[in-house]
Each structure stands twice: as structure tokens, then as C-alpha cells.
Design a protein around this motif. Structure first.
Motif, short mmCIF file in Angstrom:
data_model
loop_
_atom_site.label_atom_id
_atom_site.label_comp_id
_atom_site.label_asym_id
_atom_site.label_seq_id
_atom_site.Cartn_x
_atom_site.Cartn_y
_atom_site.Cartn_z
N PHE A 189 0.86 -1.76 0.04
CA PHE A 189 0.19 -0.14 -0.13
C PHE A 189 1.22 1.08 0.32
O PHE A 189 0.73 2.63 -0.38
CB PHE A 189 -0.84 -0.34 1.41
CG PHE A 189 -1.65 -1.13 1.02
CD1 PHE A 189 -2.62 -0.69 0.19
CD2 PHE A 189 -2.37 -2.16 1.92
CE1 PHE A 189 -4.21 -1.82 0.05
CE2 PHE A 189 -3.35 -3.21 1.65
CZ PHE A 189 -3.92 -2.85 1.09
N ALA A 190 1.71 1.39 0.76
CA ALA A 190 3.02 3.12 0.58
C ALA A 190 3.49 2.76 -0.52
O ALA A 190 3.59 3.68 -0.02
CB ALA A 190 3.83 2.12 1.79
N ASP A 240 10.59 -6.02 -5.97
CA ASP A 240 9.49 -6.48 -4.55
C ASP A 240 9.43 -8.40 -4.59
O ASP A 240 9.87 -8.55 -5.91
CB ASP A 240 8.07 -5.92 -5.44
CG ASP A 240 7.35 -6.34 -3.82
OD1 ASP A 240 6.24 -5.66 -3.15
OD2 ASP A 240 7.29 -8.36 -3.91
N LYS A 281 -4.18 -7.01 0.99
CA LYS A 281 -4.55 -7.85 2.15
C LYS A 281 -5.66 -7.77 2.75
O LYS A 281 -5.73 -8.45 3.53
CB LYS A 281 -3.30 -7.48 2.92
CG LYS A 281 -1.58 -7.69 2.42
CD LYS A 281 -1.13 -7.45 3.87
CE LYS A 281 0.42 -8.11 3.22
NZ LYS A 281 1.44 -7.97 4.36
N ASP A 284 4.04 0.58 7.24
CA ASP A 284 4.43 -0.89 8.22
C ASP A 284 5.75 -1.35 9.98
O ASP A 284 5.50 -0.58 10.22
CB ASP A 284 3.54 -2.41 7.93
CG ASP A 284 2.60 -2.22 8.36
OD1 ASP A 284 1.45 -1.65 8.32
OD2 ASP A 284 1.64 -3.87 7.94
N HIS A 303 7.62 -10.41 -4.76
CA HIS A 303 6.30 -10.58 -5.97
C HIS A 303 5.70 -9.52 -6.51
O HIS A 303 6.82 -8.68 -6.62
CB HIS A 303 4.88 -10.77 -4.91
CG HIS A 303 5.62 -11.20 -3.49
ND1 HIS A 303 5.33 -10.77 -2.62
CD2 HIS A 303 5.07 -12.71 -3.34
CE1 HIS A 303 4.97 -11.60 -1.61
NE2 HIS A 303 4.80 -13.24 -1.88
N LEU A 315 -2.02 -0.08 9.54
CA LEU A 315 -2.76 0.10 9.01
C LEU A 315 -2.53 0.68 7.15
O LEU A 315 -1.86 1.05 7.13
CB LEU A 315 -4.18 0.11 9.27
CG LEU A 315 -4.81 0.31 10.54
CD1 LEU A 315 -5.44 1.44 11.45
CD2 LEU A 315 -5.82 -0.82 10.27
N ALA A 316 -3.37 -0.25 6.12
CA ALA A 316 -3.30 0.14 5.05
C ALA A 316 -3.13 1.73 4.98
O ALA A 316 -2.83 2.44 4.09
CB ALA A 316 -4.41 -0.10 4.00
#
Ligand SMILES: Cc1cc2nc3c(=O)[nH]c(=O)nc-3n(C[C@H](O)[C@H](O)[C@H](O)COP(=O)(O)OP(=O)(O)OC[C@H]3O[C@@H](n4cnc5c(N)ncnc54)[C@H](O)[C@@H]3O)c2cc1C
Length: 433
Positions: free
Chosen positions: A20-21, A40, A48, A306, A42, A323-324
Motif C-alpha cells: 500500500f505504501a 519486490d 491484504k 508498517d 512478488h 494499517l493500510a
């Protein structure tokens, strides 16, 4: 190995982690004139908050995972490298990865969190976490596979062990997966397995504290407990699972529950970033940052989401909630600050605007808390659904999830009941290899 990124006279920003960030940051940089490199492990971004719906067969993987390369079509100065971070050398301004080293002008760490098994080796080895797509698929596979094994089990004891689900952690993720699995037990599995006695399947939700959803109000905790109770979930508060031995979840007082489906949603910690050990000494392995998300001691290394622990915000002296929304806001703020810096303008400190918290229990009930407003039930579920659809990527993704929920709502169905995974691994899990 070479990361194969051309050296140009443009400033290069390397972002590790497209969650998200990281994604929110990258989106602000499209017209920055910088060379943007995303690393990344992935090749996709994952949403999530809806992992539990993949785990409970309600949504497809493709509904909540989005390939990075597709997102940035046509952006010539954007480079994606699928790799793990190995080490940061902040003095030489180099990031070492599994596909070679990458020079940077600015480095942003946004690698998020991983499950925390609190050093319990048996649980780490056997429990099902719910932190990424593979985890969610593992849960789906394991639960469904155990239903298939239960059909041919030779004793009730074995059937019970195969069907029982023990979920450890009564936060939002635990409550959500418990609600979804209880509906599967009630509406879906009796149709698929008409000869299995569903009373052999118990769903336990274990929480170490005295209430569920401890980040929400006590009233919400009590209502969530009541809702889960009405769905037949056995909630156990003030209890701790401390081991998993011989197919049983073991409590600190020695009690045990037989289960081949131990789901672990209790606690997270941040992945270590070698080279930044001095900065990752915050609680849960987070990286200490200033109000501009700058990693302490460096002007050109940042951490967001996070993994970042910012103490400058008076309202959140111990760092923001993981949190997102926090990650998205930090990503956007950092992007604007970097653009401001390039133009010689001052940066603005990050201030978090609290958008509240939500959790859902089952297919049509949720809880919403925002400042002094608190409500639960169907209206909260509509708000929860609308907000999640809004934040999903792409029109196609939104439509697919919306349609999936309509289907689930009216048809009482969780239709993606497919066991897909490595047969070898499955044999090992089933004790056959
Ligand atoms: C099951 C679940 C449900 C959740 N529900 C909610 C919710 O309802 N509402 C809410 O606000 N928040 C929710 N959260 C929390 C939210 O998902 C996180 O706060 C958010 O994802 C943090 O964003 P991030 O960008 O910091 O990290 P992430 O989104 O976790 O992204 C980290 C990225 O870094 C990559 N990465 C990690 N390590 C490495 C490495 N070593 N090398 C290379 N790449 C790496 C990962 O592949 C990933 O793409 C939930 C989390 C989980 C696990």
C-alpha cells in the motif's frame, strides 16, 4: 548477475516493497522526471484486507492481486525487478538484491510485516499464517483437503481433528476468517458433504487478551463476541496457545484441542533489513523515522508504511497503527515531499488523519468506528464493502469483487472451493511422504 537498469543523468529512486505504501508513493512520481525502480519479492501488489476471502474460497486470487508491470504500462522511466532485498549499504548508496546491486539517489523501504510466531518452532513450521496470497491459498487448500480426508477417515477422532479449525488471534483478521469459515460450515459444506456430520467440526477463536478486536471499543468487542457466538464459533478469551504437538494445539495450562487446521493471526513483526540494523531497533523490528519518514541518520533513506515507526506525531508517540491507510498517506506525503525537495521547496511533516477502523463478521455484518461514531450490523457492512471496493485497483477488479459478494450474499456460496497446490507438499502435510 546485473539488475540491468540503465544509468542516466536522472535522479534514481529505488523503492523496496510495492504494498500500500510503496504503491501510493510510486503513483505520485509519474511526472517527477526521476527514474523509478520498484523491487519486490512478488510480481504483484496484494490487497491484504481481503486475504481472508481468498482463504475462505469466496474470492479468486486475481480479484485481490494486481501485477506491477501491468499497472505501469507506458511509463518509460519505471523499472520493476522481482527480487529480495539482501543488504543496504547507505554509505555507498547501493542496494544489494538477489538480482544484483542497484545504485540509488533515494532509497525507500516499504517491506511491511511478516507473521510473528514468537519463537515457537512447532507453530512456525505447521501453523497457517494469513499474511500473503500463498498463505491464503494454503489455508484454503488445507481446510478443503482436510474435508476430503475426513470423508474417508476411519474414526470420529480423526474426523474431528481434520475438521476442527483453531484460529489464534482475536484481532480483525481472526474475527473475519472465523466468521467466514462458520458460514461455510453452515451453508456450503453440508451441501458439498451431505454425509459428513457437521457437528464434528468446531471453529475455535483463541485470544490472549480479555476481549476480541482490542483496537476497537469495548462495546464493539462485546457485539463481535455475540455475533460469533450466534454463528457457533467457540471464542476463548484470556487463553494462550503455546505449542502444537502431535496434531493438537496446546494451551499454556496444558489443555489441548485436536486440529489439523491451526490458523495463526496473532501478531506481526517487521522483516529485518540487513545494513540498517542500528535503525531497526524499534518495537516489532520497525525502523525509526522522523516526521518526514527519513530513516534516522540519513537524508536519502526513507521508510514508510508498517515498517516505519514515527514518534514525532504527538497523538501516536509509539508509532502509527499498522494499517493500510497509514501506509497510503505516508507514501503520498513522501512523494509530495520528494517533488518539493527537487524544486527546492521545503518538505511538510507527515500528519495522520484517522479514518477509523472496521471489521466484518460474516457475509452481512460489520462494525465501523470513526471518531465518536460507532455502529454495527448491515449498515456497517455496506460501508465496509463500499470502502473496500473503492480501494481495490481497477474497474475490472472492483466489478469482480462486487459480483462475488452479490453471489455470496444471495446464494450463500463461497464458490472457489478448489484444492490447488503442490501434491508433494500435500503428501507431506498429510503424513503420506
Ligand atoms: C490479513 C490482513 C488483513 C488486514 N486487514 C486490514 C484492514 O482491513 N484494514 C487496514 O487498514 N489494514 C489491514 N491490514 C494491514 C495492512 O494490510 C497493512 O497495514 C499494509 O499492507 C501495510 O502496507 P505496507 O506497504 O507497509 O506493506 P505491505 O502492504 O505488506 O507491502 C509490503 C511489500 O513488500 C514486499 N516485500 C516484503 N519483504 C520484501 C523483501 N525482503 N524484499 C523485497 N520485497 C519485499 C512484499 O512482497 C509486499 O509487496 C491487514 C493485514 C493483513 C495481513
Amino acid at each position: 548477475m546485473s539488475s540491468n537498469i540503465p544509468d542516466t543523468d536522472k535522479k534514481r529512486i529505488v523503492i523496496v516493497g510495492g504494498g500500500f505504501a510503496g504503491l501510493a508513493l510510486i503513483r505520485t512520481l509519474r511526472r517527477s522526471g526521476m527514474q523509478v525502480v520498484l523491487v519486490d519479492k512478488h510480481n504483484y501488489h496484494m490487497f491484504k484486507p481481503l486475504l481472508y476471502q481468498v482463504a475462505s474460497s469466496a474470492l479468486n486470487v486475481g480479484d485481490i492481486a494486481f501485477p506491477f508491470r501491468k499497472m505501469f504500462h507506458g511509463w518509460n522511466d519505471f523499472y520493476f525487478r522481482m527480487a529480495y532485498i539482501e543488504r543496504v549499504d547507505a554509505t555507498a548508496k547501493r542496494l544489494y538484491t538477489t538480482v544484483g546491486d542497484i545504485r540509488y539517489d533515494y532509497l525507500v523501504i516499504s517491506t511491511g510485516c511478516v507473521p510473528n510466531f514468537f519463537g515457537i518452532e512447532n507453530i512456525k513450521r505447521t501453523a497457517l499464517a494469513m499474511s500473503n496470497i500463498t498463505d491464503a491459498l494454503n489455508i484454503r487448500n488445507r481446510v478443503l483437503r482436510n474435508f476430503e480426508i475426513a470423508v474417508t477417515a476411519s474414526s470420529d477422532a480423526e474426523r474431528i481433528s481434520r475438521l476442527n479449525v483453531v484460529i489464534v488471534g482475536g484481532g480483525a483478521s481472526g474475527v473475519e476468517i472465523a466468521g467466514a469459515l462458520s458460514e461455510m460450515r453452515r451453508y456450503v459444506m453440508p451441501r458439498d458433504y451431505p454425509r459428513l456430520d457437521m457437528s464434528h467440526m468446531s471453529i475455535y477463536l483463541i485470544e490472549g487478551l480479555g476481549r476480541l478486536l482490542s483496537s476497537m471499543s469495548e462495546q464493539t468487542s462485546a457485539e463481535a463476541l455475540k455475533t460469533l457466538d450466534s454463528k457457533g464459533v467457540k471464542v476463548m478469551l484470556n487463553r494462550k496457545v503455546t505449542d502444537y504437538v502431535d496434531g493438537c494445539a496446546i494451551f499454556d495450562d496444558g489443555e489441548s484441542i485436536p486440529t489439523q487446521n491451526l490458523i495463526w493471526t496473532s501478531g506481526i513483526r517487521c522483516s529485518a533489513v540487513p545494513g540498517l540494523e542500528q535503525q531497526t531497533k524499534e518495537r516489532g523490528g520497525r525502523i525509526g523515522v522522523d516526521a518526514f519518514n527519513r530513516v534516522k541518520e540519513y537524508d536519502d533513506v526513507f521508510a514508510i508504511g508498517d515498517i516505519a515507526a514515527m514518534h514525532d506525531d504527538a497523538e501516536y508517540p509509539n508509532g502509527h497503527p499498522q494499517l493500510a491507510r497509514v501506509g497510503i498517506s505516508q507514501g503520498k506525503r513522501l512523494g509530495k515531499n520528494l517533488l518539493a525537495g527537487l524544486k527546492g521547496r521545503p518538505m511538510k511533516p507527515f500528519r495522520y488523519c484517522n479514518y477509523g477502523v472496521m471489521a466484518t463478521v460474516g457475509r452481512n455484518r460489520a462494525f465501523v468506528e470513526w471518531k465518536k461514531i460507532r455502529f454495527g450490523g448491515f449498515a456497517a457492512w455496506v460501508v465496509w464493502s463500499t470502502i473496500h471496493i473503492m480501494f481495490l485497483l481497477g474497474i475490472q477488479g472492483k466489478l469482480k469483487v462486487f459480483w462475488g459478494w452479490v453471489w455470496n450474499y444471495f446464494g450463500h456460496d463461497q464458490p472457489i472451493r478448489l484444492i490447488i497446490g503442490s501434491y508433494e507438499r500435500q503428501k507431506k502435510e498429510d503424513g503420506l511422504a
